[in-house]
Design an enzyme around this catalytic site. Structure first.
Site, mmCIF file in Angstrom:
data_model
loop_
_atom_site.group_PDB
_atom_site.id
_atom_site.type_symbol
_atom_site.label_atom_id
_atom_site.label_comp_id
_atom_site.label_asym_id
_atom_site.label_seq_id
_atom_site.Cartn_x
_atom_site.Cartn_y
_atom_site.Cartn_z
ATOM 1 C CB SER A 189 -0.952 -0.057 1.194
ATOM 2 O OG SER A 189 -2.092 0.742 0.991
ATOM 3 C CG ASP A 428 -6.556 -3.193 -3.903
ATOM 4 O OD1 ASP A 428 -7.378 -2.485 -3.285
ATOM 5 O OD2 ASP A 428 -5.328 -2.984 -3.906
ATOM 6 C CG HIS A 453 -4.963 -3.124 -0.394
ATOM 7 N ND1 HIS A 453 -4.646 -2.295 -1.440
ATOM 8 C CD2 HIS A 453 -4.391 -2.565 0.705
ATOM 9 C CE1 HIS A 453 -3.934 -1.267 -1.010
ATOM 10 N NE2 HIS A 453 -3.762 -1.413 0.303
#
Length: 499
Positions: A189, A428, A453
């Protein structure tokens, strides 16, 4: 403008205190894993126990890019090492370095398994470094002082964080006689953004980078603003058309009931809120967070989107009204509780992250007409206005692309960069801002159609689907190739005169 439009017009301002402007905004959170209770605890023998991990603190420089006397102020930065599999000093065994992001490092140690699962294969030393201003790595002596104002928060940015990582890595290479040990940086991320940028900014330190679910193109209008919520919508619609329709119709029903006498009281009772609703925003924000989190972290074997839709559809079969169906989805996802806290998804570290998104990490995310959410385009003017109200500083929406690049990425990086894996799961929502195609032979995209994710860097489990196992194998093979070539180069240049 409706409450939900106000909610979504500026995503990164998460929750304001009573002394701040009354308009509240919401963005889908980043983070390598869900903070809510729904993340399953995988059962695997490779899971590190606390006795395998040794905690250290590095005396870190506050400001790496200035030579004023105050820049030499220091703070204690936490890092954790797992020595179990390391080949040892002077062996050139690799260092796998995990870049902590906008959360306490303890959370990462619990969830991230890619390093510990694969350390024996590479005889790697595992290093986990906490991001400045998060967890226990707090400048100015306390979180209260660190978050005091823009003067103290000004040292919280991605460039300073990466310089921190560089300093810690160089310190450890010297401390453990690992001069010739190749370094692979790994993150997910926002942490994945940092690893990809680190490889470009510090190629003399990191041999390669694995950037999992890193939306580096969600800046400066490179990726479509509606991309995130378009994928949330797609995930729900593919799971259940009736569920999708129920959610899409529910926002108008919430506003309709709220407009009645005692409407907010009716909604409070219907959704069993722990405290009476003051605005529809609070409920809409709560529901938005559930749908976004379920889609973003739609991990097997639970598949949260299916859980939410299962609750909604079950209630539909009983012919309940539309908001009763929505509430059944909430119960299915969060469990049957005596009441539901509308602030459940507003996490303690939002002040730090709010500063980062109000300064440099300006990601324009909005709703368009084709999603299951009401239209709410990103409004940069409002965004700037509210960040100015919060911190007295103006956001720099083009700084990320100026400092790290982003536009014409393939044209630039196919010759300039190397050794980066951009991994994504296409379910995601943040994959809409990710690198989904190979840039060159060594800057590659590894995507999984059914992935979510940062799922690839989560701890492996015997029940992992075959496609996830394959995705991880591809990533490991690429990393193995980088290290093998490095060892060949090391032998070739070992006896040559250094430049």
């Amino acid at each position: 403008m409706s409450s939900i439009q106000l909610l979504l017009s500026v995503f990164f301002l998460i929750i304001f205190s009573s002394c701040l402007p009354t308009t509240q905004y919401k963005i889908p959170r980043l983070g390598a894993f869900p903070k809510n209770i729904h993340r399953a605890e995988p059962q695997t023998s490779s899971k590190s126990s606390s006795r395998d991990l040794v905690t250290f603190y590095y005396t870190q420089t506050l400001d790496h890019f200035n030579y004023k006397p105050e820049s030499y102020t220091t703070f204690r930065q936490r890092y954790v090492i797992d020595f179990r599999s390391w080949g040892g000093a002077n062996t050139s065994a690799p260092l796998f370095v995990f870049f902590g992001a906008e959360e306490d490092l303890d959370d990462d140690l619990d969830a991230i398994g890619f390093l510990s699962d694969n350390a024996p294969r590479f005889k790697a030393l595992l290093i986990y470094i906490e991001h400045r201003y998060y967890g226990k790595s707090i400048p100015f002596g306390s979180r209260k002082e660190a978050l005091k104002n823009a003067e103290t928060l000004g040292y919280l940015n991605s460039a300073q964080a990466m310089a921190d990582y560089a300093a810690v890595i160089m310190h450890l290479k010297k401390k453990y006689s690992a001069k010739n040990s190749p370094v692979i940086v790994i993150g997910g991320s926002y942490g994945g953004m940092l690893t990809s940028w680190f490889r470009l900014k510090y190629p003399h330190i990191a041999l390669g980078a694995l950037a999992s679910s890193a939306p580096i193109l969600y800046f400066d209008d490179i990726a479509p603003q509606e991309g995130y919520y378009s994928i949330v919508t797609k995930d729900f619609k593919e799971t259940s058309e009736s569920c999708y329709n129920t959610i899409r119709e529910s926002w108008g029903e919430i506003e309709k009931i709220a407009s009645k006498p005692n409407g907010l009281s009716i909604l409070s009772k219907k959704f069993k809120t722990c405290y009476p609703l003051n605005r529809t925003f609070e409920l809409e924000d709560f529901l938005d967070s559930i749908y976004a989190e379920a889609a973003q972290y739609d991990y097997p074997p639970e598949f949260p989107v299916s859980i939410v839709c299962g609750g909604i559809n079950k209630a539909s079969a009983a012919r309940t009204d539309i908001l009763d169906r929505i509430f059944s989805g909430v119960v299915a996802y969060l469990g049957n509780r005596s009441c539901y806290d509308m602030n459940e998804f507003n996490y303690p570290d939002t002040d730090e992250w709010r500063w980062q998104t109000c300064s440099e990490l300006v990601m324009p995310i909005g709703h368009e007409n084709n999603s299951m959410f009401p239209p709410a385009p990103f409004n940069l003017k409002n965004y700037i206005k509210d960040c100015k109200s919060l911190f007295g500083v103006l956001p720099q929406p083009r700084w990320i692309t100026t400092y790290y690049g982003g536009h014409d990425l393939k044209l630039i990086l196919q010759r300039f960069g190397s050794n980066i894996i951009f991994s994504n799961g296409l379910r995601d929502p943040y994959s809409s801002g990710g690198v989904l195609n190979n840039i060159s032979d060594s800057i590659v995209a590894v995507s999984a159609v059914n992935g979510s994710h940062c799922l690839d860097i989560q701890r492996a489990s015997p029940g992992d689907p075959h496609w996830l196992v394959i995705q991880r194998k591809i990533e490991l093979k690429i990393i193995e190739g980088w290290i093998s070539k490095y060892y060949t180069d090391l032998l070739e240049f070992k006896d040559q005169t250094p430049f």
